[in-house]
Design a protein around this motif. Structure first.
Motif, mmCIF file in Angstrom:
data_model
loop_
_atom_site.group_PDB
_atom_site.id
_atom_site.type_symbol
_atom_site.label_atom_id
_atom_site.label_comp_id
_atom_site.label_asym_id
_atom_site.label_seq_id
_atom_site.Cartn_x
_atom_site.Cartn_y
_atom_site.Cartn_z
ATOM 1 N N TYR A 36 27.009 18.647 8.908
ATOM 2 C CA TYR A 36 26.449 18.551 10.262
ATOM 3 C C TYR A 36 26.669 17.199 10.930
ATOM 4 N N PHE A 37 27.339 16.272 10.267
ATOM 5 C CA PHE A 37 27.673 14.959 10.837
ATOM 6 C C PHE A 37 26.427 14.187 11.276
ATOM 7 N N ASN A 38 25.565 13.899 10.339
ATOM 8 C CA ASN A 38 24.361 13.120 10.656
ATOM 9 C C ASN A 38 24.736 11.798 11.307
ATOM 10 N N GLY A 39 24.065 11.457 12.380
ATOM 11 C CA GLY A 39 24.294 10.203 13.079
ATOM 12 C C GLY A 39 25.398 10.239 14.124
ATOM 13 N N ALA A 40 26.066 11.371 14.279
ATOM 14 C CA ALA A 40 27.138 11.471 15.275
ATOM 15 C C ALA A 40 26.564 11.557 16.680
ATOM 16 N N ASN A 41 27.301 11.005 17.656
ATOM 17 C CA ASN A 41 26.898 11.097 19.063
ATOM 18 C C ASN A 41 27.097 12.505 19.597
ATOM 19 N N LYS A 42 28.203 13.137 19.131
ATOM 20 C CA LYS A 42 28.564 14.463 19.624
ATOM 21 C C LYS A 42 29.306 15.205 18.516
ATOM 22 N N VAL A 43 28.973 16.489 18.345
ATOM 23 C CA VAL A 43 29.645 17.330 17.365
ATOM 24 C C VAL A 43 30.125 18.587 18.088
ATOM 25 N N ARG A 65 36.124 21.036 11.812
ATOM 26 C CA ARG A 65 34.946 20.323 12.338
ATOM 27 C C ARG A 65 35.421 19.030 12.988
ATOM 28 N N LEU A 66 34.769 18.636 14.085
ATOM 29 C CA LEU A 66 35.113 17.404 14.798
ATOM 30 C C LEU A 66 33.840 16.787 15.350
ATOM 31 N N ALA A 67 33.670 15.488 15.063
ATOM 32 C CA ALA A 67 32.493 14.766 15.554
ATOM 33 C C ALA A 67 32.908 13.392 16.054
ATOM 34 N N PHE A 68 32.069 12.843 16.931
ATOM 35 C CA PHE A 68 32.343 11.540 17.536
ATOM 36 C C PHE A 68 31.223 10.572 17.206
ATOM 37 N N TYR A 69 31.639 9.363 16.858
ATOM 38 C CA TYR A 69 30.739 8.248 16.574
ATOM 39 C C TYR A 69 31.176 7.100 17.471
#
Length: 172
Positions: A36-43, A65-69
């Motif tokens: 779930y990409f904990n701490g990501a700005n956007k998933v 899956r793609l997430a942004f930090y």
């Protein structure tokens, strides 16, 4: 999840015990990593679709899956293959390179690719760090070159390649 797996097994009674154990292992790895990409700005939703235009060619694909930090992205790709990538395969991984190019083109940020090797619970993570601008330009040049080769490929070229291969075999 246990109920879903048991339900799947009930609906597939011909599934061999080995595959049942494999399924359990795959799920453990998939769910034990930060899905779930904990701490990501956007998933973005799973299976995010992209389309790139490179020269006259279009490249279409899906990111698991793609997430942004902040100003960087993380791509996660889940692999069920029996073996891990070698160092050379990871270093020259065209899939990771195209994924990074897609994220750079669409979102303007660099991306790290994480291959999650589902059949390897003790060493499941293999990483490709973000490519430099120069490396991405080189990738685009390579893809344009491949596109030209495909566009000009003929039956006669195929025959010439076969002849050359046969001649090499005969020289040994």
């Amino acid at each position: 999840i246990v109920k879903l797996v048991e339900n799947f097994k009930r609906k597939n009674p011909l599934m061999e015990e080995k595959h049942s154990i494999d399924l359990d292992d795959l799920l453990i790895v998939a769910l034990s990593y930060d899905f779930y990409f904990n701490g990501a700005n956007k998933v973005l939703p799973p299976e995010w679709r992209f389309e790139l235009k490179v020269g006259n060619a279009k490249i279409k694909g899906f990111l698991d899956r793609l997430a942004f930090y902040g100003d960087r992205a993380v791509i996660r790709d889940f692999k069920s293959s029996a073996r891990r990538f070698t160092e050379a395969e990871l270093e020259n991984n065209i899939q990771a390179a195209v994924y990074q190019l897609a994220v750079k083109e669409v979102f303007g940020v660099s991306a790290r690719v994480e291959f999650i090797m589902l059949r390897h619970p003790r060493k499941f993570l293999q990483v490709v760090d973000p490519y430099t601008e120069s490396q991405l330009k080189g990738l685009v040049s390579y893809l344009e070159h491949l596109n030209k080769e495909f566009d000009t490929f003929t039956v006669e070229k195929a025959r010439m390649n076969l002849r050359a291969t046969d001649d090499k075999k005969r020289s040994f």
